[in-house]
Scaffold this motif. Structure first.
Motif, PDB file in Angstrom:
ATOM      1  N   ILE A  75     -46.338  -3.132 -28.482  1.00 30.84           N
ATOM      2  CA  ILE A  75     -45.949  -1.829 -27.937  1.00 30.84           C
ATOM      3  C   ILE A  75     -44.989  -2.047 -26.771  1.00 30.84           C
ATOM      4  N   ASN A  76     -44.344  -0.978 -26.330  1.00 29.28           N
ATOM      5  CA  ASN A  76     -43.437  -1.020 -25.181  1.00 29.28           C
ATOM      6  C   ASN A  76     -44.131  -0.399 -23.975  1.00 29.28           C
ATOM      7  N   ILE A  77     -43.972  -1.024 -22.817  1.00 27.93           N
ATOM      8  CA  ILE A  77     -44.516  -0.518 -21.562  1.00 27.93           C
ATOM      9  C   ILE A  77     -43.347  -0.123 -20.671  1.00 27.93           C
ATOM     10  N   VAL A  78     -43.418   1.089 -20.069  1.00 24.35           N
ATOM     11  CA  VAL A  78     -42.402   1.541 -19.120  1.00 24.35           C
ATOM     12  C   VAL A  78     -43.084   1.680 -17.764  1.00 24.35           C
ATOM     13  N   MET A  79     -42.616   0.890 -16.796  1.00 25.51           N
ATOM     14  CA  MET A  79     -43.175   0.908 -15.446  1.00 25.51           C
ATOM     15  C   MET A  79     -42.653   2.134 -14.688  1.00 25.51           C
ATOM     16  N   THR A  80     -43.187   2.385 -13.499  1.00 22.11           N
ATOM     17  CA  THR A  80     -42.795   3.562 -12.720  1.00 22.11           C
ATOM     18  C   THR A  80     -41.345   3.495 -12.262  1.00 22.11           C
ATOM     19  N   ASP A  81     -40.780   2.309 -12.110  1.00 25.57           N
ATOM     20  CA  ASP A  81     -39.381   2.192 -11.681  1.00 25.57           C
ATOM     21  C   ASP A  81     -38.406   2.170 -12.853  1.00 25.57           C
ATOM     22  N   GLY A  82     -38.920   2.316 -14.084  1.00 22.22           N
ATOM     23  CA  GLY A  82     -38.066   2.388 -15.254  1.00 22.22           C
ATOM     24  C   GLY A  82     -37.912   1.085 -16.016  1.00 22.22           C
ATOM     25  N   THR A  83     -38.376  -0.022 -15.454  1.00 25.30           N
ATOM     26  CA  THR A  83     -38.278  -1.286 -16.179  1.00 25.30           C
ATOM     27  C   THR A  83     -39.225  -1.261 -17.371  1.00 25.30           C
ATOM     28  N   THR A  84     -38.852  -1.974 -18.425  1.00 28.35           N
ATOM     29  CA  THR A  84     -39.653  -2.002 -19.635  1.00 28.35           C
ATOM     30  C   THR A  84     -39.953  -3.437 -20.045  1.00 28.35           C
ATOM     31  N   PHE A  85     -41.040  -3.604 -20.763  1.00 34.36           N
ATOM     32  CA  PHE A  85     -41.354  -4.885 -21.371  1.00 34.36           C
ATOM     33  C   PHE A  85     -42.233  -4.641 -22.580  1.00 34.36           C
ATOM     34  N   LYS A  86     -42.355  -5.645 -23.418  1.00 33.56           N
ATOM     35  CA  LYS A  86     -43.171  -5.539 -24.624  1.00 33.56           C
ATOM     36  C   LYS A  86     -44.427  -6.372 -24.439  1.00 33.56           C
ATOM     37  N   THR A  87     -45.521  -5.859 -24.985  1.00 33.73           N
ATOM     38  CA  THR A  87     -46.783  -6.577 -24.969  1.00 33.73           C
ATOM     39  C   THR A  87     -47.539  -6.239 -26.237  1.00 33.73           C
ATOM     40  N   ARG A  88     -48.641  -6.918 -26.455  1.00 29.60           N
ATOM     41  CA  ARG A  88     -49.460  -6.629 -27.626  1.00 29.60           C
ATOM     42  C   ARG A  88     -50.715  -5.897 -27.166  1.00 29.60           C
TER      43      ARG A  88
END
Length: 76
Positions: free
Chosen positions: A12-25
């Motif tokens: 899935i994709n994670i969007v942090m509060t500052d707008g940065t994104t990363f993928k995790t399982r």
């Protein structure tokens, strides 16, 4: 282990509060879904040491909002 009892584990994709994104399982949602965080380690006072007001309010604020009109009568 028992077969077919574990939830599907996918990316899935994670969007942090500052707008940065990363993928995790995760087991959250469907493959490719996006999880937007309201509070994360970059903004939470436990990690930053800076206090800030959370706009969503606490339990009492939620209660007061839910039952604000209870007990009031309409003229007529």
């Amino acid at each position: 282990m028992k077969p077919d009892i574990h939830p599907e584990y996918h990316e899935i994709n994670i969007v942090m509060t500052d707008g940065t994104t990363f993928k995790t399982r995760s087991c959250y949602g469907q493959p490719g879904d996006t999880l937007r965080l309201d509070i994360d380690p970059k903004s939470h006072p436990a990690w930053t040491g800076v206090q800030r007001q959370v706009s969503s309010g606490g339990q009492i604020a939620k209660f007061n909002k839910k039952f604000a009109g209870l007990g009031t009568r309409k003229a007529g």
